[in-house]
Every structure is written in structure tokens, then in C-alpha cells.
Enzyme design. Structure first.
Site, PDB file in Angstrom:
ATOM      1  NE  ARG A  33      -9.164   3.775   3.339  1.00  0.00           N
ATOM      2  CZ  ARG A  33      -8.192   3.688   2.424  1.00  0.00           C
ATOM      3  NH1 ARG A  33      -8.186   4.508   1.372  1.00  0.00           N
ATOM      4  NH2 ARG A  33      -7.225   2.802   2.536  1.00  0.00           N
ATOM      5  NE  ARG A  74       4.119  -1.565   1.772  1.00  0.00           N
ATOM      6  CZ  ARG A  74       3.166  -1.100   0.968  1.00  0.00           C
ATOM      7  NH1 ARG A  74       3.307  -1.220  -0.330  1.00  0.00           N
ATOM      8  NH2 ARG A  74       2.085  -0.519   1.467  1.00  0.00           N
ATOM      9  CE  LYS A 218      -8.603  -2.166   4.717  1.00  0.00           C
ATOM     10  NZ  LYS A 218      -7.398  -1.301   4.568  1.00  0.00           N
ATOM     11  CB  THR A 276     -10.700  -2.450  -3.894  1.00  0.00           C
ATOM     12  OG1 THR A 276     -10.563  -2.691  -2.492  1.00  0.00           O
ATOM     13  CG2 THR A 276      -9.340  -2.604  -4.559  1.00  0.00           C
TER      14      THR A 276
END
Length: 477
Positions: A33, A74, A218, A276
Site C-alpha cells: 500500500r 483537520r 474505503k 485499521t
């Protein structure tokens, strides 16, 4: 026993050394990845080339998955790097703030004030800090801290229950997607898609750039769960991205959702990756916790195609050991996975001959003492359909296409083999050569029963229309 579940490892500083990466391949790495949240375009191109160079030296295929950053929302930076918030504190998320203080901080996503209103709950730093929105005034979101803690630079923001309007593909993602096509990524993962339209946009951009990469959606937004059926119809694979998803829907909901997502993916002939914190402790420990071992094993028993390592291999102290640990856990869990074909599949009608052949091969392998399935394939589609059934029989994808060999590295229970198939080849000669190739590799022995599938005309993609059951060595007698 050959491991069926595939292992993804994330590239990063911990495995940039070719010797370390080579050891990871030896330990069982199947797909690499590339995390486009970090590094330059050239970094990713160089890493992809290194992966393929090492794979060629080992005489095997390693897939490459390019993971786009997506609209990660963020907070900005603080004057002193971080602050500490306590329950009951008043705090402002200010789109125009340049430098954060104890009272307020800036936002990288300037439209956040338009997406929230009084009563919304915002979760910062993967849910460690919770804020309740009192009111919105222009570009300022006035909040009360419900759960405090240390808040530092650039931590992520989620809205509980979803509802943020940020597009799945940012300008950065669109440029990164071109880089992914340039390096011929086998898979491109789209972060935070809300619906099928987001996935469709990515596919169209890949096509426009001249690429053939398969699209991974995702699943990390609450809206994606609501639209899972249509997303699966549009995507080639899904990633059960449990980090942001757990923040948006609540951590307790994730295990059941994981099982549901994997089941739906398999039913729709799509791939599933579970990701994860699978072995998070191995960032600093040479062995995983018992809870992490159980987590990986449960994903395997759920039927996931692949399990993924993130920081464990990208930045951890034990990248090789993490791959090795995942390998042995998958092997043990697979011993307990009962072979079966779902009743819904048995009652399904097929519109294509190749899908029917795939079903027949899987069904036969469960009812005869079949040692291996050898699928002579151009596109890999027959192997994908075979792999959607729970069978202990290994499926070998014999193909001359390098892109297909890399693509099937993510298919559960499918193993690529470089095999020449000429359009003028004789069918019986090819089948005999396939049998001999499996025997040469030690996959089967004389007297074993194997299934061979092939299509006519020879060399045509999507043309698999023949299944043969053969006893190894019988042709020579």
C-alpha cells in the site's frame, strides 16, 4: 497449507530499505500500500518500482495499491503545538484563525461551519475529544467540550453520525490519481466516498488518464453505510476502514458492520479488505496482543480477502515480524473456516458461461477430492468468481498478463503463475502444460485430481467455457 487470506503492508520509512522490504516479501507480503497522505509523487513512483524489482527477483507477483488521502478534515496549528481541554470548556473552531490558542483554532476545511448547526457533535483526534456545537456565527463554530484531553496540531475532525459535505476527491487526490495511473497501480483506493457517484468519478478519471486500475471504496463515512449496496455495485472492492468509520457510527457498531460488509462484498463478487489497528501494538512490540490475534482471525473467519497493516510496517520497529505474525494467524484461522457454497449462489441464474464454469469448479471441488484448480485466464475474472466460494482448494491463475498476475494477488485463495497462452495454441497442449506446471511447482503430485478451466477461442478475455477433471500423470500412461 497455503495461506488464502492476503496481506497488505503499507510502505514507509520503516521498510524503505530494500533488504527489509525483501524480508517482508519472504515473510508473506502479497500487496504493498502506497499512502498518498505522505510523500511526493516521485517517492511513490520509486517505491512502486522497488517493489516490482524485488518481486521480479523472487519470481513472483506483488500487487500495488495507491491509497488517496481524501478530504481529511483537520484543525490547524497551535502557537505552542498543543493545548489541554477540560470538560465544560468553551472552544471555537474558527475557519479564519491563523494560529491556535487555548480558546480557538483554525480549520483546513473552510466549509465546516456550513455543515454543522446547534446540537451537532464533533469528534476530534479519532474521537478522543468530543465537542457539542452551541451555535455557528459566520466562520466560527462555538462549542462546549464534552470530553476533554490534549489537542495538538492537525488532528482530524469527524461529525458524529456523518453529514459533512466535503467531496471524496480533492484537487490533491485528482493529481495523485494521475500519479497512481503513471506508476500503474493495480488498485486505487478512494477515501471517504459517500455514494456510487464518488466511485464512478474516480473510475472515469482513471480511464481518462489511460489507466486500468481497479477501484477500492474505503467505507469510513456513516453515509457510505447507508449507500453500501450502490457503492458495491460500482466499486471493484471495499476497504473496511474501521478508524474514521468507528468515530462516525460508534465503536460498538463496527464489528457487526465489518461482518455485514464482507458478506455483501462476497455476495456481489467484489473484494473486501479489513484495515485499521489490526496489530497496532507491533509498532513497538515484536509480538501482537491476544486481542489483536483474535481480531485478525475473526476477519479471516468473516471471509475477508485481505488484512492490512498500516503504521506497523510503515513506521513501526518490527515490520517483518508484523507480516510474519499476520501470516501465521491467518493460517491458523483458515483451518477452522468450513468450506461451503451459499444457498443463494446455488439458486442463482448465470448470464455468462465463464461465471457458470467458475461456479461448477467451486462446487465440484467441494464434492470430490480435488487438490487444485488451474484456471487459464486473461482477465482473472474466472478466478475472482471461484474465490467467492469458501473452499480449501487452491486456485492457480495461469496467465501471460502481468497486470492480471498483480491484480489477483488480492483475491482470497488465488495464486498467480506466469504462463504463456498463445492465440494459436492447441487446447489440449495448453492443459497438459498447465498440469505439468503445477506438478513442477510441487502444488500437485501424480495421481491427484485437479480441475482445469480454459476458454475457446484461446487467448480471448472472458471466454472461459470448458472445465476438465484430470488425474495428474494419467495422460502419460
Amino acid at each position: 497449507m497455503i495461506r488464502k487470506t492476503k496481506i497488505l503492508g503499507t510502505m514507509g520509512p520503516a521498510c524503505s530499505d530494500p533488504k527489509v522490504l525483501d524480508k517482508m516479501m519472504e515473510a508473506g507480503l502479497d500487496v504493498v500500500r502506497l499512502n498518498f497522505s505522505h510523500g511526493s509523487a516521485q517517492d511513490h513512483i520509486d517505491r512502486a518500482e522497488l517493489v516490482r524489482q524485488l518481486a521480479r527477483a523472487r519470481g513472483r507477483a506483488i500487487g500495488v495499491l495507491a491509497d488517496l488521502q481524501g478530504p481529511k478534515i483537520r484543525v490547524g496549528k497551535f502557537k505552542d503545538g498543543k493545548i489541554t481541554l477540560s470538560k465544560g470548556d468553551k472552544f471555537i473552531l474558527d475557519a479564519n484563525c491563523k494560529e491556535g490558542t487555548q480558546e480557538r483554532v483554525g480549520l483546513d476545511y473552510k466549509d465546516l461551519p456550513k455543515d454543522v448547526a446547534r446540537g451537532a457533535t464533533l469528534l476530534l483526534d479519532d474521537g478522543r475529544i468530543e465537542m457539542w456545537v452551541e451555535r455557528v456565527e459566520g466562520d466560527e463554530i462555538h462549542c462546549t467540550v464534552v470530553q476533554g484531553g490534549v489537542l495538538s496540531n492537525n488532528k482530524g475532525i469527524n461529525r458524529k453520525g456523518g453529514g459533512l459535505s466535503a467531496a471524496a476527491l480533492t484537487e490533491k487526490d485528482i493529481e495523485d490519481l494521475k500519479t497512481a495511473v503513471e506508476l500503474k497501480a493495480d488498485y486505487i483506493a478512494i477515501s471517504f466516498p459517500k455514494n456510487a457517484a464518488d466511485v464512478r468519478q474516480a473510475r472515469e478519471l482513471v480511464k481518462a488518464a489511460g489507466g486500468k486500475s481497479l477501484i477500492v471504496a474505503k467505507i469510513e463515512r456513516a453515509e457510505a453505510i447507508e449507500n453500501l449496496d450502490e457503492i458495491l455495485d460500482e466499486a471493484d472492492a471495499i476497504m473496511v476502514a474501521r478508524g474514521d468509520l468507528g468515530v462516525e457510527v460508534g465503536d460498538a457498531a463496527v464489528p457487526a458492520l465489518q461482518k455485514r460488509m464482507i458478506r455483501m462484498a462476497r455476495d456481489k463478487n467484489k473484494l473486501a479488505i479489513t484495515a485499521t489497528q489490526m496489530m497496532e501494538s507491533m509498532i513497538t512490540s515484536p509480538i501482537p496482543t491476544r486481542a489483536e490475534v483474535s481480531d485478525v482471525a475473526n476477519a479471516v473467519l468473516d471471509g475477508t480477502d485481505a488484512v492490512m497493516l498500516s503504521a506497523e510496517t510503515a513506521a513501526g520497529q518490527y515490520p517483518v515480524e508484523a507480516v510474519s505474525a499476520m501470516h501465521r494467524v491467518c493460517l491458523e484461522a483458515e483451518k477452522e473456516a468450513a468450506p461451503s457454497i451459499g444457498e443463494a449462489r446455488l439458486n442463482r441464474s448465470f448470464l455468462r458461461a465463464d461465471e457458470s464454469i467458475a461456479m461448477s469448479a467451486a462446487y465440484t471441488s467441494l464434492h470430490m477430492n480435488i487438490k487444485a484448480i488451474a484456471a487459464l485466464t486473461q482477465s482473472g475474472s474466472t478466478c475472482l468468481w471461484m474465490s467467492r466460494h469458501s473452499t480449501h482448494v487452491p486456485i492457480y491463475a495461469l496467465t501471460p498478463e502481468v497486470e492480471t498476475r498483480r491484480k489477483v494477488t488480492l483475491f482470497r485463495g488465488v495464486y498467480p503463475i506466469n504462463f504463456k497462452i498463445g492465440k494459436d495454441s492447441d487446447r489440449e497442449d495448453l492443459l497438459e502444460a498447465a498440469e505439468e506446471e503445477l506438478r513442477r511447482r510441487g502444488a500437485v503430485r501424480e495421481g491427484d485430481l485437479i480441475i482445469l478451466t480454459i476458454g475457446e477461442p484461446i487467448g480471448m478475455s472472458g471466454g472461459t467455457n470448458t472445465l476438465k477433471i484430470v488425474k495428474v500423470g494419467a495422460r502419460k500412461k
